[in-house]
Scaffold this motif. Structure first.
Motif, mmCIF file in Angstrom:
data_model
loop_
_atom_site.group_PDB
_atom_site.id
_atom_site.type_symbol
_atom_site.label_atom_id
_atom_site.label_comp_id
_atom_site.label_asym_id
_atom_site.label_seq_id
_atom_site.Cartn_x
_atom_site.Cartn_y
_atom_site.Cartn_z
ATOM 1 N N ILE A 226 23.167 31.830 11.709
ATOM 2 C CA ILE A 226 24.071 30.307 11.914
ATOM 3 C C ILE A 226 25.340 30.560 10.804
ATOM 4 O O ILE A 226 25.545 30.455 9.977
ATOM 5 N N CYS A 273 18.626 25.885 7.813
ATOM 6 C CA CYS A 273 19.681 25.590 8.205
ATOM 7 C C CYS A 273 18.960 24.114 8.065
ATOM 8 O O CYS A 273 17.871 23.487 8.976
ATOM 9 N N VAL A 274 19.858 23.283 7.904
ATOM 10 C CA VAL A 274 19.219 21.308 9.019
ATOM 11 C C VAL A 274 19.419 21.936 9.825
ATOM 12 O O VAL A 274 18.704 20.050 10.178
ATOM 13 N N TYR A 361 24.336 24.492 5.168
ATOM 14 C CA TYR A 361 25.922 23.626 5.574
ATOM 15 C C TYR A 361 26.128 22.986 4.440
ATOM 16 O O TYR A 361 27.348 22.941 4.407
HETATM 17 MO MO LIG Z 1 22.622 25.170 8.883
#
Ligand SMILES: [Mo]
Ligand SMILES: Nc1nc2c(c(=O)[nH]1)N[C@H]1C(S)=C(S)[C@@H](COP(=O)(O)O)O[C@H]1N2
Length: 506
Positions: A226, A273-274, A361
């Motif tokens: 990502i 990943c969020v 992130y």
């Molecule tokens: Mo992410």
């Protein structure tokens, strides 16, 4: 409008679209040769940086890891559509064509100018050549019969040639650009140093080895990816430097060899990943080789006022997290190796941050270029003004990998298995419930570390019919995974993963 007229109209529209396709093809190749971002890439990058967070969520949930491909195809489709409109007007002259081709190219050049790899007038050269080539191709396809009717034979031959040539040029451009950057980056020549502290290879019980269960260490080629980069940055290690700046006693920069000469450690750390939905696969575990972040910081001497560490990438992406994360005992690395090889380009070659317990992130800067120390109020990293939480600790989560409905399940005894993670807290317990049965404690794989996920399993005898399986984890502090369903924004999804299957009698 009679049929013949409509057929001819369609030919002119198609010629317009092909003209744009040709302009795209030429600019891909030329951009590669003069090492500039191509207009399609530059517009895509601009879109990625400027779409509202809700659109980005939608794109990731709709297209997953194909979100970038979808964007590129979307931009190409808009271009071809405009081209078709221009084609319809071309019998009245080429003014409309010049306006649209010129306008689209100018937007491409303006967008490319924002790209850190653009230089000087390069993007404008690509834009002008692209527009001239596009209008030229359109003119060539339509001229023999512009004031009569575009004959089928002429159009088939000329339109077909333009289409083929456009594809060939674009393909060559992509291939050359990839190759030039791959060689220039020098990744093939990197020899990773031996870690001064290495981790033991996973013990036999570290991977339960169940079919369809995610392996405890995810191979690099299967690791989720990502990022905001439409084209993967391929940084040249010959010129790459890492700088430590801001609230430090002495700012410094080192090159790749100097980084490799610092003490290297090896750690298993699970990244997440969020944007990972409950049950999603934007999470992975790898063995990272790198310099402890604390050592990189100590070399500069962190000043007392420093609160936030900002990681800046070659493509100007930023993360921000508390400076304590480098010192509170969690695994925080400036990583150069992933599962025994130099970082793959997609995962941040030549160096990236890896910080256990924080969503990617806010922490995991790939293609790292600078570490800047500042105050908490002094800077908002990339995703913060886009609606995401400024701090991003990873939430305790668990996922059922098998059984899954898509694979079809027969009645009888089956393993129910998956993974559970709470990086830097560790997993104490995983419980599984089938239908209205009791919560049963699952067997766990022996954890690689408190920074990694574990696998879990129970065996269940499924009667024929419909079954719902639920899972929940308890982290090592004793906190049970949050049951309430919450979306990924602004700071990570919560809820228990459930899977419903239909077992069939054999
Ligand atoms: Mo992410
Ligand atoms: N330069 C750069 N680094 C980045 C990102 C990015 O967009 N650009 N995305 C972050 C996000 S959101 C995540 S989840 C992780 C993913 O790392 P991976 O692609 O190696 O799995 O990288 C982080 N590092």
């Amino acid at each position: 409008m009679n049929t013949l007229k409509r057929v001819i109209q369609r030919r002119f529209a198609l010629a317009g679209a092909l003209g744009v396709g040709f302009a795209f093809g030429i600019s891909e190749l030329l951009a590669a040769l003069v090492r500039q971002p191509s207009p399609v890439r530059a517009i895509g990058d601009w879109v990625i940086d400027n779409v509202p967070a809700s659109v980005k969520d939608w794109a990731i949930s709709t297209f997953g890891v194909y979100d970038k491909l979808a964007l590129v195809l979307g931009i190409v489709a808009v271009g071809l559509g405009l081209g078709a409109l221009v084609g319809l007007s071309v019998r009245k002259g080429l003014v409309g064509a010049w306006v649209v081709f010129g306008g689209f190219s100018a937007i491409g050049a303006l967008a490319a100018g924002l790209d850190p790899v653009a230089s000087g007038m390069g993007p404008w050269l690509v834009a002008v050549v692209g527009a001239v080539a596009g209008v030229g191709a359109l003119n060539w396809m339509t001229r023999p019969s512009r004031d009569t009717d575009l004959s089928r034979r002429v159009f088939l031959i000329r339109g077909g040639s333009v289409a083929l040539l456009a594809l060939a040029l674009a393909g060559a451009g992509r291939a050359i650009a990839g190759q030039i950057r791959r060689i220039a980056a020098g990744r093939d020549e990197v020899v990773l140093p031996e870690p001064t502290e290495s981790v033991a290879a996973p013990a036999p019980g570290a991977d339960l080895m169940i079919p369809n269960l995610t392996p405890i260490v995810v191979p690099n080629e299967d690791f989720y990816r990502i990022d905001t980069a439409l084209v993967v940055p391929q940084v040249d290690i010959g010129t790459w430097q890492l700088s430590v700046t801001g609230l430090v006693e002495r700012e410094y920069s080192i090159d790749f060899q100097e980084l490799l000469d610092m003490p290297m450690v090896e750690r298993y750390v699970t990244l997440s990943c969020v944007s990972n939905e409950v049950g999603g696969d934007l999470v992975g575990n790898a063995r990272w080789l790198g310099v402890p972040l604390s050592a990189v910081l100590d070399r500069a001497g962190v000043l007392p006022g420093a609160e936030q560490l900002v990681g800046i990438s070659e493509d100007n992406f930023t993360v921000g997290f508390p400076v304590e994360a480098a010192y509170d005992g969690r695994q925080a690395l400036v990583a150069v190796g992933m599962n025994g090889e130099p970082l793959p380009f997609e995962h941040g070659f030549p160096a990236r941050l890896v910080v256990s317990g924080l969503y990617g992130y806010v922490s995991a800067t790939k293609w790292l270029r600078e570490i800047n120390l500042t105050t908490w109020d002094g800077f908002n990293a990339y995703w913060v003004p886009r609606g995401w939480s400024k701090e991003g600790p990873i939430k305790t989560q668990s996922r059922i990998d098998t059984p899954r409905p898509a694979r079809g399940v027969t009645a009888g005894l089956h393993p129910v298995a998956g993974v559970a993670w709470a990086p830097h807290r560790g997993i104490r317990r995983v419980e599984v419930r089938v239908d209205d049965g009791p919560w049963l404690e699952a067997e766990l794989s022996s954890p690689l570390s408190m920074d990694t996920w574990v696998q879990w399993r129970i065996d269940h005898d499924f009667r024929p019919g419909r079954h719902t399986i639920a899972v929940r984890a308890t982290d090592a502090t004793g906190a049970v995974q949050d049951e309430q369903r919450r979306p990924v924004a602004p700071d990570g999804a919560t809820g228990w993963h459930t899977v419903t299957i239909n077992t069939e009698a054999i």
